[in-house]
Design an enzyme around this catalytic site. Sequence first.
Site, PDB file in Angstrom:
ATOM      1  N   GLY A 268       1.169  -1.194   0.331  1.00 20.24           N
ATOM      2  CA  GLY A 268       0.344  -0.216  -0.368  1.00 20.24           C
ATOM      3  C   GLY A 268       0.791   1.237  -0.043  1.00 20.24           C
ATOM      4  N   CYS A 271       3.291   5.312  -2.616  1.00 22.39           N
ATOM      5  CA  CYS A 271       4.043   5.385  -4.235  1.00 22.39           C
ATOM      6  C   CYS A 271       3.532   3.255  -5.091  1.00 22.39           C
ATOM      7  CB  CYS A 271       5.249   5.257  -4.091  1.00 22.39           C
ATOM      8  SG  CYS A 271       5.983   6.932  -2.950  1.00 22.39           S
TER       9      CYS A 271
HETATM   10  C1  UDX Z   1       8.906   2.828  -2.187  1.00 19.04           C
HETATM   11  C2  UDX Z   1      10.457   2.242  -2.424  1.00 19.04           C
HETATM   12  O1  UDX Z   1      10.102   0.897  -1.631  1.00 19.04           O
HETATM   13  C3  UDX Z   1      11.312   3.250  -2.795  1.00 19.04           C
HETATM   14  O2  UDX Z   1      12.160   3.342  -3.865  1.00 19.04           O
HETATM   15  C4  UDX Z   1      10.872   4.578  -3.491  1.00 19.04           C
HETATM   16  O3  UDX Z   1      11.115   5.575  -3.827  1.00 19.04           O
HETATM   17  C5  UDX Z   1       9.474   4.554  -3.001  1.00 19.04           C
HETATM   18  O4  UDX Z   1       7.941   3.434  -2.400  1.00 19.04           O
HETATM   19  P1  UDX Z   1       8.031   2.747   0.264  1.00 19.04           P
HETATM   20  O5  UDX Z   1       6.550   3.228  -0.157  1.00 19.04           O
HETATM   21  O6  UDX Z   1       8.131   3.466   1.159  1.00 19.04           O
HETATM   22  O7  UDX Z   1       8.588   3.224  -0.957  1.00 19.04           O
HETATM   23  O8  UDX Z   1       7.764   1.296   0.743  1.00 19.04           O
HETATM   24  P2  UDX Z   1       8.155   0.026   1.005  1.00 19.04           P
HETATM   25  O9  UDX Z   1       9.090  -0.170   1.990  1.00 19.04           O
HETATM   26  O10 UDX Z   1       8.373   0.089  -0.345  1.00 19.04           O
HETATM   27  O11 UDX Z   1       6.527  -0.393   0.716  1.00 19.04           O
HETATM   28  C6  UDX Z   1       5.561  -0.632   0.329  1.00 19.04           C
HETATM   29  C7  UDX Z   1       4.613  -1.461   0.653  1.00 19.04           C
HETATM   30  O12 UDX Z   1       5.160  -3.050   0.359  1.00 19.04           O
HETATM   31  C8  UDX Z   1       4.218  -1.660   2.146  1.00 19.04           C
HETATM   32  O13 UDX Z   1       2.694  -1.801   2.480  1.00 19.04           O
HETATM   33  C9  UDX Z   1       4.757  -2.810   2.725  1.00 19.04           C
HETATM   34  O14 UDX Z   1       4.240  -3.655   4.023  1.00 19.04           O
HETATM   35  C10 UDX Z   1       4.557  -3.586   1.140  1.00 19.04           C
HETATM   36  N1  UDX Z   1       5.758  -5.089   1.441  1.00 19.04           N
HETATM   37  C11 UDX Z   1       6.755  -4.843   1.386  1.00 19.04           C
HETATM   38  C12 UDX Z   1       4.925  -6.518   1.097  1.00 19.04           C
HETATM   39  O15 UDX Z   1       4.239  -6.584   1.485  1.00 19.04           O
HETATM   40  N2  UDX Z   1       6.297  -6.661   1.061  1.00 19.04           N
HETATM   41  C13 UDX Z   1       7.413  -7.591   0.948  1.00 19.04           C
HETATM   42  O16 UDX Z   1       7.946  -8.472   0.810  1.00 19.04           O
HETATM   43  C14 UDX Z   1       7.995  -6.272   1.058  1.00 19.04           C
END
Ligand code: UDX
Length: 446
Positions: A268, A271
């Site tokens: 979610g 981004c």
């Molecule tokens: C993301 C990109 O990682 C970053 O490089 C970009 O600049 C902006 O978008 P962010 O939105 O802060 O960053 O979150 P991120 O850490 O990527 O996690 C995104 C979502 O994926 C979260 O909801 C997280 O819970 C979920 N996630 C992440 C999973 O469900 N499983 C995983 O293994 C990793």
Amino acid sequence: MSESERPLKISVIGCGYLGAVHAASMAELGHEVVGVENDVAKAEGLAQGRVPFFEPGFEELLRRSLASGRLSFTSDIKDAEGAAVHFLCVGTPQRRGEYAADLTYVEMATASLLDVLGPGELVVGKSTVPVGTAARLAELVAERVPDAVLAWNPEFLREGFAVQDTLHPDRLVYGIPDGPDGARAEQVLDTVYARIVADETPKVVTDYATAEMVKTAANSFLATKISFINAMAELCEATGADVKQLADAIGHDDRIGRKFLNAGLGFGGGCLPKDIRAFMARAGELGADQALTFLREVDNINMRRRIRMVELARQVCDGSLLGKRIAVLGAAFKPESDDIRDSPALNVAAQLQLQGATVLVTDPQAGENVRRHWAQLDCVDTPEEAARNADAVLLLTEWRQYKELDPAAFGKVVKTRRVLDGRNALDREAWEAAGWTYRALGRRNL
Ligand code: UDX
């Protein structure tokens, strides 16, 4: 001091998450920075060292930069006049009712910047934009100030690691025009990032379109990786296999890697969801929609996890959610953040409530945002308050505090010891040993 370490006068236009962190980080690197933010209250707050969101390490950085005298904030674009470099850091949200990105803020910021832009200055776009935007903005810049140049320099910061990602990025990407203008832009950016360049950070110097696409391609890949493992979780549920062990096993192959293979409620935030949708919309405009139709499936798999979580809750609550008390641990879209934009946790909480459950949500940082934006959900301060007399406890954001809960002590506050681990983050054995019925997405029931 060598030429490449020369401090520059920099303006940062748009001081939301990205811009505020970028402005303070540029001051940390030794530059003289003015952050321009339309929202007067936000600009004043930042100028006093108040951070309008939760981001570990940022308040210290902001205060240090303010105290150095190198960082200021304003709401008047005129204060950006005379800066050698102007960073565009405004948001590009999803357009209402459409997949495409809303470029209103980019257009407005560029228009106001053009009023103060001087010859020889560099405009640097950092916002995530549809491919083709930079070329269009470069024309506007060239028409108004022939000696000014535009570069595109996407950022990759993750919430929760924003300071680290800005000061120690994995890579620098410069999208620049051909010829002497491009060479000058590269040199100025090398001066801006002198310390980062000196750390031998990989640098990719390319054209506008590639630089714009690097960002959307990276986020699409990450989203795809998460949805891939969540699709495997669906299959594990159908076959009795275990997705966590599957992820560990395939992750040992370093061509695959274990990062971003955590199955659960899915992605979610501000981004990934909007970026993959905007990318699909842009591909459609370019007549290349087929290339990205798989992202629609990535999005679908992601959304199905939320529905599945609600179903799982219904199942463990003896087939009906009506009148059941459910504790939801976590509201932010991920830990170490108070951001609730497109939060899978809140999506599930709202569905449970709409289906007749009494839902109590808690989060270590996002409570205020939940109360402000989701007034229909009841939000409490602690997991114990949320879980009092509960028929089931759902872990939906994997905060360390929740992973460290003592299942035996916590079991005393609930009515029935049922826990649903939406992030595959709890120590299953410890919870089961304390008498809890444990269920998780993609995991075998023991
Ligand atoms: C993301 C990109 O990682 C970053 O490089 C970009 O600049 C902006 O978008 P962010 O939105 O802060 O960053 O979150 P991120 O850490 O990527 O996690 C995104 C979502 O994926 C979260 O909801 C997280 O819970 C979920 N996630 C992440 C999973 O469900 N499983 C995983 O293994 C990793």
